[in-house]
Design an enzyme around this catalytic site. Structure first.
Site, PDB file in Angstrom:
ATOM      1  N   GLU A  89      -6.028  -9.822   0.673  1.00  0.00           N
ATOM      2  CA  GLU A  89      -5.717 -10.944   1.564  1.00  0.00           C
ATOM      3  C   GLU A  89      -6.880 -11.366   2.440  1.00  0.00           C
ATOM      4  OE1 GLU A  89      -6.116  -7.891   4.301  1.00  0.00           O
ATOM      5  OE2 GLU A  89      -5.091  -7.807   2.380  1.00  0.00           O
ATOM      6  N   LYS A 138       0.839  -1.189   0.000  1.00  0.00           N
ATOM      7  CA  LYS A 138       0.000   0.000   0.000  1.00  0.00           C
ATOM      8  C   LYS A 138       0.883   1.251   0.000  1.00  0.00           C
ATOM      9  CE  LYS A 138      -3.707  -2.030   2.841  1.00  0.00           C
ATOM     10  NZ  LYS A 138      -4.841  -1.948   1.906  1.00  0.00           N
ATOM     11  N   ARG A 155      -9.965 -12.073   1.875  1.00  0.00           N
ATOM     12  CA  ARG A 155     -10.755 -13.207   1.347  1.00  0.00           C
ATOM     13  C   ARG A 155      -9.995 -14.525   1.502  1.00  0.00           C
ATOM     14  NH1 ARG A 155     -10.949  -9.857  -4.063  1.00  0.00           N
ATOM     15  NH2 ARG A 155     -10.694  -8.292  -2.419  1.00  0.00           N
TER      16      ARG A 155
END
Length: 454
Positions: free
Chosen positions: A306, A234, A308
């Protein structure tokens, strides 16, 4: 616990107490410098048939006004409210007094909180006050967990706190460490955890009612205690609030902490999938394929998708345990925030009755959710060249494709998914919602489980 305001009842107002009077009228305005029983005080208005949101807002307004005036104690005279209305008023009052100040070393004028509210002539409604206290404390627990700095709330720390909560709340608990997770084939959770020096934890909570029941409900919470995005890193700005990425697990733990006190009549199982998502030489890579507990394989094309992956294993555990209704909750996708903003959750699933019940519970809890579709035609967007599925689709419809992936892990159960990426955090104070973690989802689960009680 960081609820700074407490509530009690008394037949009369104290001689020296600052008076607050609530009257029924068309507007919920505040009038200062009003004489009440010969004492200068405050007057608030409330609609003749107030909504839950109006009652909560009124309770919050009383605490906020008293706090601004640096009043440590106020005495409140209310119009005739039934028990449910009084409960909502007190919830708003208590949550407006929430502060997360563990790491503050000095006090300023803005930090003053009214610490005592006395309700006049409400002694016969002590049950409503008790329920309000239970619910507000649960929301505060979730807020505390989410607000805690990520280096002070690792998966191991969360598991320790969950064990303490379970002991206090009459819940059974089982905690899987990293070796147990490997033995139990939790490939999704372990794949995400590979990049972190902090070991993962999988936590199962069980509430068993006093009397036998045939119904079992499963709640699955995403518990990423810090999400850097992994190797799909990110931005710095995108990481600033990523300690909140375990808001789903916090909501499940907090909601389950109330079930014994509220005498919920059926079995509830909670599955909390706890890990960090970090970059390192051992982290999973774009292009890796994970083998989940179910045996289904997922190609990881973006390590920042991540949630899921860990939920896939949690949903499988819930399915294997025979839960007829399974609801997962997660700060899952930015796409849901784009679609619904930061005050409304997305709800999706395979059972319209379950979705309707969660929608009604969210409305009652003043935690609104809105149904998004799961069109079968979108399933092709998560088709993988090398595995059963891939963990991302196209840019458009990201909340939907994430849910379509989750749906594959609950083929034989009524299932719903709550995406709380938007409302799990507030940028500023909004009545009983304080800046930072909101605890969104706790009251929705409690109201839903109370509905199924009846």
């Amino acid at each position: 616990m960081t609820l700074k305001t407490s509530v009690s009842t008394a037949p009369e107002m104290g001689v020296d107490a600052t008076r607050v009077r609530v009257t029924q009228g068309e507007h919920s305005t505040r009038v200062q410098a009003t004489l009440i029983d010969g004492v200068v005080g405050y007057e608030f208005g409330i609609a003749p048939e107030p909504t839950t949101e109006q009652l909560r807002s009124l309770g919050a307004a009383v605490v906020d006004e008293a706090s601004r005036a640096h009043l440590s104690e106020v005495a409140v005279s209310l119009p005739e409210l039934d028990e449910e209305q009084l409960e909502e008023f007190v919830i708003g009052l208590l949550l407006a007094g929430y502060r997360f100040d563990t790491y503050r070393t000095n006090e300023d004028a803005d930090s003053f909180v009214c610490t005592q509210v006395v309700l006049r002539d409400q002694q016969t409604k002590s049950a409503a006050l008790g329920r309000a206290q239970i619910l507000a404390e649960a929301v505060a627990l979730a807020r505390d967990l989410i607000n805690e700095p990520p280096s002070r709330l690792t998966p191991t720390d969360f598991a320790r706190i969950a064990s303490d909560v379970a002991a206090r709340s009459g819940l059974e608990i089982r905690i899987w460490d990293e070796n147990d997770c490997a033995h139990e084939r939790l490939g999704g959770l372990l794949g995400v955890a590979r990049g972190s020096v902090e070991p993962p934890r999988a936590i199962k909570l069980t509430y068993r009612p006093q009397h036998s029941t045939t119904k079992k409900v499963g709640l699955v919470g995403k518990g990423i205690t810090f999400d850097s995005g992994g190797l799909s890193l990110k931005s710095g700005e995108g990481m600033m609030t990523m300690k909140t990425d375990m808001g789903g697990a916090a909501a499940v733990l907090a909601a389950m902490s109330t079930l014994r006190a509220l005498n919920v009549s059926h079995e509830v199982n909670g599955y909390l999938m706890m890990t960090e998502n970090m970059p390192s030489g051992s982290a999973q890579k774009p292009g890796d394929v994970l083998i989940t507990r179910s045996g289904r394989t997922i190609e990881v094309l973006n390590t920042d998708a991540e949630g899921r992956l860990v939920l896939a294993d949690g949903l499988t555990l819930a399915l294997e345990d025979g839960n007829e209704e399974i609801v997962d909750i997660a700060t899952l996708t930015g796409a849901c925030v784009v679609a619904l903003g930061d005050e409304v959750a997305g709800v999706m699933g395979n059972d319209d009755d379950l979705i309707s019940a969660l929608h009604a519970a969210g409305s009652q809890a003043v935690e609104p959710n809105w149904q998004l579709p799961l069109p079968k035609s979108y399933e092709k967007l998560i088709a993988s060249e090398v595995a059963d599925m891939k963990n991302i689709g196209k840019r458009g419809g990201g909340a939907i494709t994430a849910a379509l992936l989750l749906q594959r892990f609950v083929p034989d159960a009524r299932w719903a998914h709550l995406d709380i990426a938007g409302p799990s955090r507030a940028e500023g104070d909004r009545g009983w919602i304080r800046a930072g973690a909101t605890g969104f989802g706790v009251l929705t689960f409690i109201r839903w489980l109370q509905q199924t009680n009846s």
